[in-house]
Motif scaffolding. Structure first.
Motif, mmCIF file in Angstrom:
data_model
loop_
_atom_site.group_PDB
_atom_site.id
_atom_site.type_symbol
_atom_site.label_atom_id
_atom_site.label_comp_id
_atom_site.label_asym_id
_atom_site.label_seq_id
_atom_site.Cartn_x
_atom_site.Cartn_y
_atom_site.Cartn_z
ATOM 1 N N UNK A 229 47.544 -33.288 9.904
ATOM 2 C CA UNK A 229 46.116 -33.021 9.740
ATOM 3 C C UNK A 229 45.397 -34.228 9.154
ATOM 4 N N UNK A 230 46.077 -34.985 8.285
ATOM 5 C CA UNK A 230 45.455 -36.150 7.677
ATOM 6 C C UNK A 230 45.218 -37.286 8.635
ATOM 7 N N UNK A 231 45.985 -37.331 9.751
ATOM 8 C CA UNK A 231 45.789 -38.383 10.733
ATOM 9 C C UNK A 231 44.397 -38.330 11.348
ATOM 10 N N UNK A 232 43.788 -37.160 11.309
ATOM 11 C CA UNK A 232 42.456 -37.015 11.911
ATOM 12 C C UNK A 232 41.334 -37.385 10.957
ATOM 13 N N UNK A 233 41.618 -37.453 9.652
ATOM 14 C CA UNK A 233 40.534 -37.741 8.710
ATOM 15 C C UNK A 233 40.875 -38.833 7.699
ATOM 16 N N UNK A 234 42.012 -39.511 7.910
ATOM 17 C CA UNK A 234 42.346 -40.646 7.063
ATOM 18 C C UNK A 234 42.892 -40.294 5.703
ATOM 19 N N UNK A 235 43.287 -39.036 5.476
ATOM 20 C CA UNK A 235 43.806 -38.632 4.169
ATOM 21 C C UNK A 235 45.310 -38.883 4.091
ATOM 22 N N UNK A 236 45.789 -39.197 2.888
ATOM 23 C CA UNK A 236 47.220 -39.358 2.679
ATOM 24 C C UNK A 236 47.911 -37.995 2.614
ATOM 25 N N UNK A 237 49.140 -37.895 3.129
ATOM 26 C CA UNK A 237 49.859 -36.618 3.064
ATOM 27 C C UNK A 237 50.327 -36.308 1.644
ATOM 28 N N UNK A 238 50.617 -35.022 1.406
ATOM 29 C CA UNK A 238 51.054 -34.567 0.084
ATOM 30 C C UNK A 238 52.570 -34.643 0.007
ATOM 31 N N UNK A 239 53.086 -35.732 -0.566
ATOM 32 C CA UNK A 239 54.521 -35.939 -0.633
ATOM 33 C C UNK A 239 55.174 -35.220 -1.802
ATOM 34 N N UNK A 240 56.506 -35.264 -1.850
ATOM 35 C CA UNK A 240 57.242 -34.588 -2.925
ATOM 36 C C UNK A 240 58.044 -35.577 -3.769
ATOM 37 N N UNK A 241 57.750 -36.873 -3.664
ATOM 38 C CA UNK A 241 58.478 -37.890 -4.423
ATOM 39 C C UNK A 241 57.692 -38.249 -5.673
ATOM 40 N N UNK A 242 58.346 -38.179 -6.811
ATOM 41 C CA UNK A 242 57.707 -38.482 -8.080
ATOM 42 C C UNK A 242 57.878 -39.964 -8.410
ATOM 43 N N UNK A 243 56.785 -40.587 -8.853
ATOM 44 C CA UNK A 243 56.802 -42.008 -9.189
ATOM 45 C C UNK A 243 55.471 -42.629 -8.848
ATOM 46 N N UNK A 244 54.981 -43.521 -9.688
ATOM 47 C CA UNK A 244 53.669 -44.120 -9.495
ATOM 48 C C UNK A 244 53.643 -44.988 -8.235
ATOM 49 N N UNK A 245 52.532 -44.876 -7.504
ATOM 50 C CA UNK A 245 52.315 -45.747 -6.355
ATOM 51 C C UNK A 245 53.263 -45.515 -5.210
ATOM 52 N N UNK A 246 53.613 -44.250 -4.944
ATOM 53 C CA UNK A 246 54.590 -43.950 -3.902
ATOM 54 C C UNK A 246 54.107 -42.810 -3.019
ATOM 55 N N UNK A 247 54.300 -42.963 -1.721
ATOM 56 C CA UNK A 247 54.068 -41.909 -0.747
ATOM 57 C C UNK A 247 55.399 -41.571 -0.081
ATOM 58 N N UNK A 248 55.443 -40.426 0.606
ATOM 59 C CA UNK A 248 56.628 -40.096 1.375
ATOM 60 C C UNK A 248 57.217 -38.740 1.040
ATOM 61 N N UNK A 249 58.445 -38.535 1.495
ATOM 62 C CA UNK A 249 59.091 -37.247 1.322
ATOM 63 C C UNK A 249 60.607 -37.439 1.250
ATOM 64 N N UNK A 250 61.281 -36.437 0.711
ATOM 65 C CA UNK A 250 62.734 -36.353 0.728
ATOM 66 C C UNK A 250 63.102 -34.929 1.090
ATOM 67 N N UNK A 251 63.977 -34.756 2.067
ATOM 68 C CA UNK A 251 64.337 -33.417 2.504
ATOM 69 C C UNK A 251 65.832 -33.298 2.724
ATOM 70 N N UNK A 252 66.362 -32.122 2.435
ATOM 71 C CA UNK A 252 67.714 -31.740 2.835
ATOM 72 C C UNK A 252 67.545 -30.711 3.953
ATOM 73 N N UNK A 253 67.940 -31.073 5.168
ATOM 74 C CA UNK A 253 67.616 -30.261 6.345
ATOM 75 C C UNK A 253 68.858 -29.977 7.175
ATOM 76 N N UNK A 254 68.951 -28.755 7.674
ATOM 77 C CA UNK A 254 70.010 -28.390 8.612
ATOM 78 C C UNK A 254 69.512 -28.630 10.036
#
Length: 272
Positions: A229-254
């Protein structure tokens, strides 16, 4: 009737690059990509950053990932197990980043096929997938990715393997005990017209199509959903990685896979 046309130039603000972490533990292995965000004016995708200390751990084990020069990923043969919570820690340039993710049971794929659907008086090609719901009494979240290998002269100078479609969804509205999703591909008219601007959306006779379905946690779903959804309005996604100045995600997936298909028009089923 009259009309006018006016060129509008957007003045984007330049900001300092942020660290970008994309990490996955699956039943097939572990990989983490660390990069930096780039300017909207820069079309070149950066290679993964080296020099980080990347560790994936549980309450019972710890695995240090090794940087792969060929791909830019940090990798490990560590295979995830459903019911286990995994923790990612990254040390890079004096900064610390971390995230956790619980791995859910897989959703075994039971079928995947192409079919024509009538939508708004037009025939649309859909790739329909079916799987077993691993936890019928709970809300589950899914991430699918459809890749294709090109076999058409249009793509003679292009990478032969490409991500064709991806998205996330949950099991609301699915039949009891089952997971079902229609992946819309193209309209019949688009395929017949074969305009150059539509080549990336058109499946051609002989293209090889692969599908993988991942059961993910809610945080990964939120990240990927906000990314789309953010690709259409230039917003950054809501990631789950803690730490200053960081975007992204970490997942454990089957992960589960559908049988590889060779696309044939005469094999497309018409929906009832």
């Amino acid at each position: 009737m009259t009309a006018c046309e006016k060129e509008i130039s957007f003045d984007y603000d330049e900001v300092e690059p942020l660290v970008m972490i994309e990490g996955r533990v699956t039943n097939e292995g572990t990989e983490v990509l660390i990069s930096r965000t780039r300017s909207v004016y820069d079309p070149v995708k950066p290679k993964g950053l080296r020099g980080a200390e990347v560790v994936v751990s549980t309450d019972a084990e710890q695995e240090r990932l090794t940087y792969d020069e060929a791909t830019g990923y940090y990798r490990s043969p560590l295979k995830g197990r459903p019911g286990t919570t995994y923790r990612l820690t990254v040390e890079l340039e004096g900064r610390h980043y971390e995230a956790t993710s619980l791995m859910y049971p897989p959703a075994p794929l039971t079928g995947a096929e192409f079919l024509w659907q009538s939508i708004n008086q037009e025939r649309m090609l859909a790739y329909e997938l079916w799987a077993k719901d691993p936890q019928p009494d709970s809300r589950n979240y899914y991430w699918y990715r459809v890749d294709r290998t090109f076999h058409h002269p249009h793509f003679a100078n292009k990478t032969t393997h490409d991500a064709y479609r991806w998205n996330v969804f949950d099991d609301r509205g699915c039949p009891p005990g089952l997971v079902m999703r229609d992946v819309l591909c193209m309209s019949e008219r688009t395929a017949e017209d074969d305009e150059k601007e539509d080549w990336d959306d058109i499946l051609y006779e002989g293209d090889t199509v692969t599908l993988r379905l991942m059961v993910i946690d809610r945080a990964t779903y939120d990240y990927l959903h906000s990314l789309r959804t953010g690709q259409r309005n230039g917003a950054n996604p809501a990631g789950n990685i803690r730490g200053d100045g960081c975007l992204g995600y970490f997942t454990a997936a089957s992960v589960t896979h559908a049988d590889t298909l060779v696309f044939r028009y005469d094999a497309i089923r018409s929906s009832r």
